[in-house]
Design an enzyme around this catalytic site. Structure first.
Site, PDB file in Angstrom:
ATOM      1  CB  SER A  34      11.225   3.148  -1.889  1.00 54.01           C
ATOM      2  OG  SER A  34      12.348   2.638  -1.180  1.00 54.01           O
ATOM      3  CG  ASN A 121      17.424  -8.231  -1.766  1.00 52.09           C
ATOM      4  OD1 ASN A 121      17.242  -7.013  -1.918  1.00 52.09           O
ATOM      5  ND2 ASN A 121      18.188  -8.939  -2.583  1.00 52.09           N
ATOM      6  CB  THR A 166     -34.778 -10.977  -7.371  1.00 51.73           C
ATOM      7  OG1 THR A 166     -36.069 -10.983  -7.965  1.00 51.73           O
ATOM      8  CG2 THR A 166     -34.813 -11.824  -6.093  1.00 51.73           C
ATOM      9  CG  HIS A 167     -34.259  -9.553 -11.643  1.00 46.15           C
ATOM     10  ND1 HIS A 167     -33.466 -10.042 -12.663  1.00 46.15           N
ATOM     11  CD2 HIS A 167     -34.820 -10.634 -11.054  1.00 46.15           C
ATOM     12  CE1 HIS A 167     -33.579 -11.370 -12.700  1.00 46.15           C
ATOM     13  NE2 HIS A 167     -34.388 -11.758 -11.731  1.00 46.15           N
ATOM     14  CB  SER A 288     -26.899  21.365  -3.088  1.00 39.26           C
ATOM     15  OG  SER A 288     -26.810  22.237  -4.208  1.00 39.26           O
ATOM     16  CE  LYS A 294     -29.634  16.944  -4.312  1.00 32.21           C
ATOM     17  NZ  LYS A 294     -28.863  16.464  -5.459  1.00 32.21           N
ATOM     18  CG  ASN A 296     -26.273  15.893  -2.316  1.00 32.89           C
ATOM     19  OD1 ASN A 296     -27.396  15.593  -2.702  1.00 32.89           O
ATOM     20  ND2 ASN A 296     -25.660  17.011  -2.665  1.00 32.89           N
ATOM     21  CD  GLU A 301     -23.147  10.557  -3.744  1.00 32.65           C
ATOM     22  OE1 GLU A 301     -23.323  11.416  -2.858  1.00 32.65           O
ATOM     23  OE2 GLU A 301     -23.126  10.819  -4.951  1.00 32.65           O
ATOM     24  CE1 TYR A 328      13.445  -6.298  -3.606  1.00 33.59           C
ATOM     25  CE2 TYR A 328      15.303  -5.707  -4.997  1.00 33.59           C
ATOM     26  CZ  TYR A 328      14.198  -5.340  -4.258  1.00 33.59           C
ATOM     27  OH  TYR A 328      13.858  -4.023  -4.172  1.00 33.59           O
ATOM     28  CD  GLN A 333      12.064   1.176  -4.381  1.00 37.05           C
ATOM     29  OE1 GLN A 333      13.055   0.774  -3.791  1.00 37.05           O
ATOM     30  NE2 GLN A 333      12.095   2.235  -5.175  1.00 37.05           N
ATOM     31  CE  LYS A 336       8.998  -1.559   0.259  1.00 34.88           C
ATOM     32  NZ  LYS A 336       9.112  -2.210  -1.064  1.00 34.88           N
TER      33      LYS A 336
HETATM   34  N1  ARG Z   1      13.745  -0.201  -1.329  1.00 36.08           N
HETATM   35  C1  ARG Z   1      13.848  -1.584  -1.696  1.00 36.08           C
HETATM   36  C2  ARG Z   1      12.463  -2.177  -1.888  1.00 36.08           C
HETATM   37  O1  ARG Z   1      11.558  -1.597  -1.447  1.00 36.08           O
HETATM   38  C3  ARG Z   1      14.575  -2.349  -0.652  1.00 36.08           C
HETATM   39  C4  ARG Z   1      15.290  -3.528  -1.164  1.00 36.08           C
HETATM   40  C5  ARG Z   1      16.392  -3.088  -2.063  1.00 36.08           C
HETATM   41  N2  ARG Z   1      17.209  -4.178  -2.441  1.00 36.08           N
HETATM   42  C6  ARG Z   1      18.114  -4.064  -3.420  1.00 36.08           C
HETATM   43  N3  ARG Z   1      18.822  -5.094  -3.712  1.00 36.08           N
HETATM   44  N4  ARG Z   1      18.256  -2.950  -4.121  1.00 36.08           N
HETATM   45  O2  ARG Z   1      12.297  -3.192  -2.493  1.00 36.08           O
END
Ligand code: ARG
Length: 475
Positions: A34, A121, A166-167, A288, A294, A296, A301, A328, A333, A336
């Site tokens: 990660s 964890n 409205t509408h 454009s 134009k 835009n 948007e 956990y 992971q 994130k």
């Molecule tokens: N990279 C892990 C995560 O984002 C960290 C925790 C990992 N814990 C484990 N027991 N492998 O969740």
């Protein structure tokens, strides 16, 4: 160097290699790490390590000398990351192990003692809470800036008459100031939702360790305080597996994005030549490549569209968490990227929208013209028939309908129907009916609480400054 995943000494992990005899498959090396995204947590990760280290020393679990070496090493690691010279390694999976491994290279043996009474964890749960907390504060400031832009325009245009729909059909005249203050209220609720989320997330998972707590005599209240949390989370299993705070954050972002999308859509409509209600500044438009005339409204948007990403981030995380057993799981992971992306996307949409709102130039004449099209004061006429000659509302509605048809046949506005023609429809109509038939009279009369009258809007502008900007007109 342990940082090159291809290096032979890296065939098994330096961190848990004791149990392993073979290295990871190539696909494992790609799916598992990660670090490419969770490096964004480095400051929070190091702050958490500092707090943990000080606590271990205070509790006599770690010697003063080791504590000092670790703190010094963490400073150096942080500086390396900030300077862009930190050797990030995918083989070390994530930010937690990258920091710890580098610490070991820098200070040697004491680095190995930092992880006492801690697990990745509780570490990652702590880091992400700290990160989200910081982003909530930043997003609150950005939402406030947008509210300020809306309130400033609302003040200028407290008396600017536009069609209320409205509408998406013209219904009754309203004021532009009133319309913009509607969005100010929405963004105020968005700030409230983020503040709620912040209140609930502000408990520390640190010290829950892997899932069950620890036998070391740690002081969780101390680390919680150090990191600005209100206190430790009460249940270690919950502490490492709860991602409610991330879901709440994403829900608040998704709804704010939905509000921004509605405003984006209105800006797109208002900027069309058919509406012609506003001119957006060149700074938020594009031309454009083929049609020279134009301009835009690309930013509007894109804001309209990015709600899709924000709603997607929310459902992404909900689906990740659904059915996950305690405690956990590596699934977590995956929390994130949606959180990082949503925070960045919402911040960007807020900046762009604040700019567009602050820089737009409304065209009061075009709005007023449009507000008068389609017999928009018919309700005012019906109300007058109730108020003055005393017709029951249903009968007044019917009489007004006949007058609208008459005006339509003659191709004139209600205000331009001659009195005798109106009296031919209903003899109880008198000359002063004309007082209520203009769009200005219509909005001026809407003084009920929350109504669109310019006087109300001016009062609400002052209230909004007090409620949302915490100032009395200056800023
Ligand atoms: N990279 C892990 C995560 O984002 C960290 C925790 C990992 N814990 C484990 N027991 N492998 O969740």
């Amino acid at each position: 160097m342990t940082h090159d995943p291809a290096a032979p000494d890296n065939a098994t992990s330096a961190i848990w290699g004791g149990r392993f005899s073979a290295g990871p498959a190539e696909a494992m090396e790609r799916i598992n790490p990660s670090i490419d995204f969770d490096r964004a947590l480095f400051a929070q990760d190091i702050a958490g390590s500092r707090a943990h280290c000080s606590m271990l020393v205070a509790q006599g679990i770690l010697s003063d000398a080791d504590g000092a070496a670790i703190r010094d090493g963490l400073d150096r690691v942080e500086q390396e990351i900030r300077d862009g010279r930190f050797p990030f390694s995918r083989a070390l999976e994530d930010i937690h192990m990258n920091v710890e491994a580098r610490l070991r290279e820098l200070i040697g043996e004491p680095a190995g003692r930092l992880h006492t009474a801690r697990s990745r964890n509780d570490q990652v749960a702590t880091d992400l809470r700290l990160w989200v907390r910081e982003r909530i504060d930043a997003l609150d400031a950005e939402l406030r800036a947008l509210q300020k832009a809306l309130i400033d325009q609302a003040e200028t245009h407290a008396g600017t008459v536009m069609p209320g729909c409205t509408h998406l059909q013209t219904a009754q005249p309203v004021t532009l100031g009133h319309h913009l203050l509607a969005y100010t209220e929405m963004f105020g609720r968005d700030r409230g939702r983020l503040a709620d989320c912040r209140r609930r997330l502000n408990e520390s998972p640190l010290g829950a360790a892997a899932l069950a707590g620890t036998a070391f005599p740690i002081d969780r209240a101390r680390t919680a305080r150090d990191l600005g949390f209100d206190g430790p989370m009460r249940n270690s299993l919950d502490a490492v597996s709860d991602r409610d705070f991330a879901v709440e954050f994403l829900a608040a972002c998704a709804l704010a994005g939905t509000h921004l999308s509605r405003l984006g859509e209105e800006l797109v409509l208002w900027a069309t030549p058919q509406f012609g209600f506003v001119t957006l500044s060149d700074a938020f438009a594009t031309g454009s490549s083929i049609m020279p005339q134009k301009k835009n409204p690309d930013a509007a948007e894109l804001v309209r569209a990015k709600a899709g990403r924000l709603v997607g981030a929310l459902s992404n995380l909900l689906v990740v968490l659904k059915g996950l057993p305690l405690a956990y799981g590596k699934d977590m992971q995956e929390d994130k990227e949606p959180v990082f992306d949503a925070a960045e996307t919402l911040g960007l949409c807020l900046s762009a929208t604040t700019g567009m709102v602050a820089d737009m130039t409304p065209d009061p004449e075009a709005m007023r013209r449009a507000a008068a099209v389609g017999f928009t004061t018919a309700t005012d006429l019906a109300d007058w028939l109730v108020r003055v000659p005393g017709l029951p509302f249903r009968e007044a509605h019917h009489v007004t309908g006949r007058l609208v048809r008459l005006a339509e046949e003659r191709g004139v506005a209600l205000a331009d129907l001659p009195l005798d023609a109106m009296q031919a429809v209903d003899g109880r109509i008198t000359a002063d009916v004309h007082d209520v038939l203009t769009v200005e009279a219509s909005v001026a009369s809407r003084t009920s609480t929350g109504g669109t009258a310019p006087a109300n809007v001016r009062a609400e502008v002052a209230e909004a400054r007090r409620r949302f900007l915490d100032d009395a007109g200056e800023s």
